[in-house]
Design a protein around this motif. Sequence first.
Motif, PDB file in Angstrom:
ATOM      1  N   GLU A 161       0.856  -1.182   0.000  1.00  0.00           N
ATOM      2  CA  GLU A 161       0.000   0.000   0.000  1.00  0.00           C
ATOM      3  C   GLU A 161       0.902   1.246   0.000  1.00  0.00           C
ATOM      4  O   GLU A 161       0.979   1.969   0.995  1.00  0.00           O
ATOM      5  CB  GLU A 161      -0.873  -0.034   1.275  1.00  0.00           C
ATOM      6  CG  GLU A 161      -2.097   0.830   1.202  1.00  0.00           C
ATOM      7  CD  GLU A 161      -2.693   1.092   2.588  1.00  0.00           C
ATOM      8  OE1 GLU A 161      -2.444   0.311   3.532  1.00  0.00           O
ATOM      9  OE2 GLU A 161      -3.389   2.110   2.698  1.00  0.00           O
ATOM     10  N   PRO A 162       1.570   1.486  -1.131  1.00  0.00           N
ATOM     11  CA  PRO A 162       2.600   2.540  -1.146  1.00  0.00           C
ATOM     12  C   PRO A 162       2.065   3.936  -0.835  1.00  0.00           C
ATOM     13  O   PRO A 162       2.835   4.802  -0.428  1.00  0.00           O
ATOM     14  CB  PRO A 162       3.140   2.495  -2.580  1.00  0.00           C
ATOM     15  CG  PRO A 162       2.654   1.249  -3.176  1.00  0.00           C
ATOM     16  CD  PRO A 162       1.467   0.781  -2.411  1.00  0.00           C
ATOM     17  N   SER A 163       0.752   4.152  -0.997  1.00  0.00           N
ATOM     18  CA  SER A 163       0.239   5.502  -0.744  1.00  0.00           C
ATOM     19  C   SER A 163       0.037   5.768   0.756  1.00  0.00           C
ATOM     20  O   SER A 163      -0.174   6.900   1.166  1.00  0.00           O
ATOM     21  CB  SER A 163      -1.086   5.696  -1.475  1.00  0.00           C
ATOM     22  OG  SER A 163      -1.993   4.728  -0.996  1.00  0.00           O
ATOM     23  N   ASN A 164       0.097   4.719   1.573  1.00  0.00           N
ATOM     24  CA  ASN A 164      -0.053   4.924   3.019  1.00  0.00           C
ATOM     25  C   ASN A 164       1.157   5.701   3.555  1.00  0.00           C
ATOM     26  O   ASN A 164       2.293   5.359   3.227  1.00  0.00           O
ATOM     27  CB  ASN A 164      -0.154   3.557   3.710  1.00  0.00           C
ATOM     28  CG  ASN A 164      -0.567   3.679   5.156  1.00  0.00           C
ATOM     29  OD1 ASN A 164       0.072   4.386   5.926  1.00  0.00           O
ATOM     30  ND2 ASN A 164      -1.626   3.006   5.527  1.00  0.00           N
ATOM     31  N   PRO A 165       0.922   6.757   4.363  1.00  0.00           N
ATOM     32  CA  PRO A 165       2.062   7.564   4.816  1.00  0.00           C
ATOM     33  C   PRO A 165       3.035   6.827   5.737  1.00  0.00           C
ATOM     34  O   PRO A 165       4.165   7.291   5.950  1.00  0.00           O
ATOM     35  CB  PRO A 165       1.401   8.731   5.558  1.00  0.00           C
ATOM     36  CG  PRO A 165       0.007   8.304   5.852  1.00  0.00           C
ATOM     37  CD  PRO A 165      -0.371   7.294   4.818  1.00  0.00           C
ATOM     38  N   GLY A 166       2.638   5.693   6.318  1.00  0.00           N
ATOM     39  CA  GLY A 166       3.554   4.923   7.170  1.00  0.00           C
ATOM     40  C   GLY A 166       3.964   5.687   8.416  1.00  0.00           C
ATOM     41  O   GLY A 166       3.233   6.551   8.909  1.00  0.00           O
ATOM     42  N   THR A 167       5.152   5.363   8.915  1.00  0.00           N
ATOM     43  CA  THR A 167       5.648   6.003  10.144  1.00  0.00           C
ATOM     44  C   THR A 167       6.954   6.723   9.858  1.00  0.00           C
ATOM     45  O   THR A 167       7.819   6.174   9.179  1.00  0.00           O
ATOM     46  CB  THR A 167       5.927   4.933  11.217  1.00  0.00           C
ATOM     47  OG1 THR A 167       4.716   4.267  11.508  1.00  0.00           O
ATOM     48  CG2 THR A 167       6.489   5.550  12.501  1.00  0.00           C
TER      49      THR A 167
END
Length: 479
Positions: free
Chosen positions: A287-293
């Motif tokens: 899910e590359p569009s997720n901003p992550g941490t």
Amino acid sequence: MIVMKFGGTSVEDARAISRLAEIVKSRLDRKPVVIVSAMAKVTDSLVAMSHAAANGGLPDALKLLRQLKQRHLNVAAELVDGKREAELRDEIQQHFDTLQDVLRGIASLGELSLRTTDNVLSYGEVLSSRIVSAALAARGLNTVHVDSRKVIVTDSSFTRAVPADETNDRLREIVKPLVNGDKVPLMGGFIASTPEGITTTLGRGGSDFSAAIVGASLGARRIEIWTDVSGMMTTDPRLCPDAQRIDAISFDEASELAYFGAKVLHPATLIPAIEKNIPVYVLNSREPSNPGTCIRSKAPKSRNMFRAIAAKKSVRVINIRSPRMLMAHGFLRALFEAFDRHGVTADLVSTSEVSVSVIIDGSRDVTALVEDLRKLGKVEVESGKAIICLVGENVRGRVGMAASVFSVAASCQVSLHMISQGASEINISFVIEERDVPEVVKALHARFFPPRAEAKPRSRSSEVMLLREEIAANAAGVA
Ligand code: ADP
Ligand code: ASP
Ligand code: MG
């Protein structure tokens, strides 16, 4: 430039590698260096086959080897074709031929040294880096494969090797010109070599560490750790499906979590990043569009009492009891000198008038250490324990926090073997039986991380703070 590290699940099959290629393409303007792990489960399989070979099970080892070879050949065939596939196929075949010879050697000696273990384990990253590099080239990327064993130099502590300074020179001589020439260098994580060229590894999960070493040495603007979850979570999502993504977390907090069992980051990863103040992002390759941490020097305080909970399993308690300790100075020094001589680090320590308890990693062979400690007193070793660690900058100076943690543990009716409010002042840890981990983590998580009603938009002041930090980190990180 940036460093992008893709873990095992992010290169597990042809689909995952195609996704990886798209993600790298989307960041070409940032000049990426790509680091890859072995394909998911491959390192475990290499461990299993080396043990089988050493313990009279060569046919089992060779069966595993054939399966592994087929898996790599299939993935290669799905990703590349024509001349490129023929070359890659030959190379894979050659690596497996050599590995087969190594396994036969282990079987005939009936012995597996740490040096040979590293040789066997290195094949996972040697193969995956070749396959991913060919796949990127086939998709039009100007990629150059770099053998990590030529650039990451370590001492000879096999299976947990420590990087040497020479690594910086080699990375700057070999990898930097490639980046400057708009190439995409691609390396296997985890593997390295001694100055004499003998293969070593950085410890299980060590590809994260490779990424940080490369990033720090080349002055990366950011280090991206691409994995199978959307960032660092408030606890291991496998233990607790309610775990929530953490937007931003400080280096100190993330280091404590990684050290105390949050597998998403190898414990040493942040050391090079902290030295050069490079932000580390944990991102989801599915899910590359997720901003992550974002892990950075400072992060806005968490809304909750804690930032996250980690659990470190398979730890041991060593209890040393000695009446000589009573009022005697020099006892603790002698005790820790013994730990030092055997290269064993203490995770937690507690002392009383006549006894000391030390918690250590359960994977270490402690026979020689225990022998030595017996000179100081009566020694007992207990296995099958786990450390639960609650981390957060909010812990500092807050009254009543420990009481609320232990009341949750008490409600699970588990006994606590040791309690410590860490010297770092940002964690509270305690030791329980390993079997109680899921129940205790779930109960603590439910108590301290109530479900979020609705994702609140970030306040303007925290946006501004994040932006300022990013600018400062980038300024420090520019090569
Ligand atoms: P990779 O192969 O990409 O290096 P790992 O398996 O080493 O991935 O690490 C990712 C896993 O770490 C996740 O699938 C998750 O189960 C585990 N994990 C443990 N603690 C945490 C945490 N606090 N946040 C996110 N993941 C965690
Ligand atoms: N492949 C190695 C392991 O499984 C290193 C890594 O994945 O980071 O431990
Ligand atoms: Mg990992």
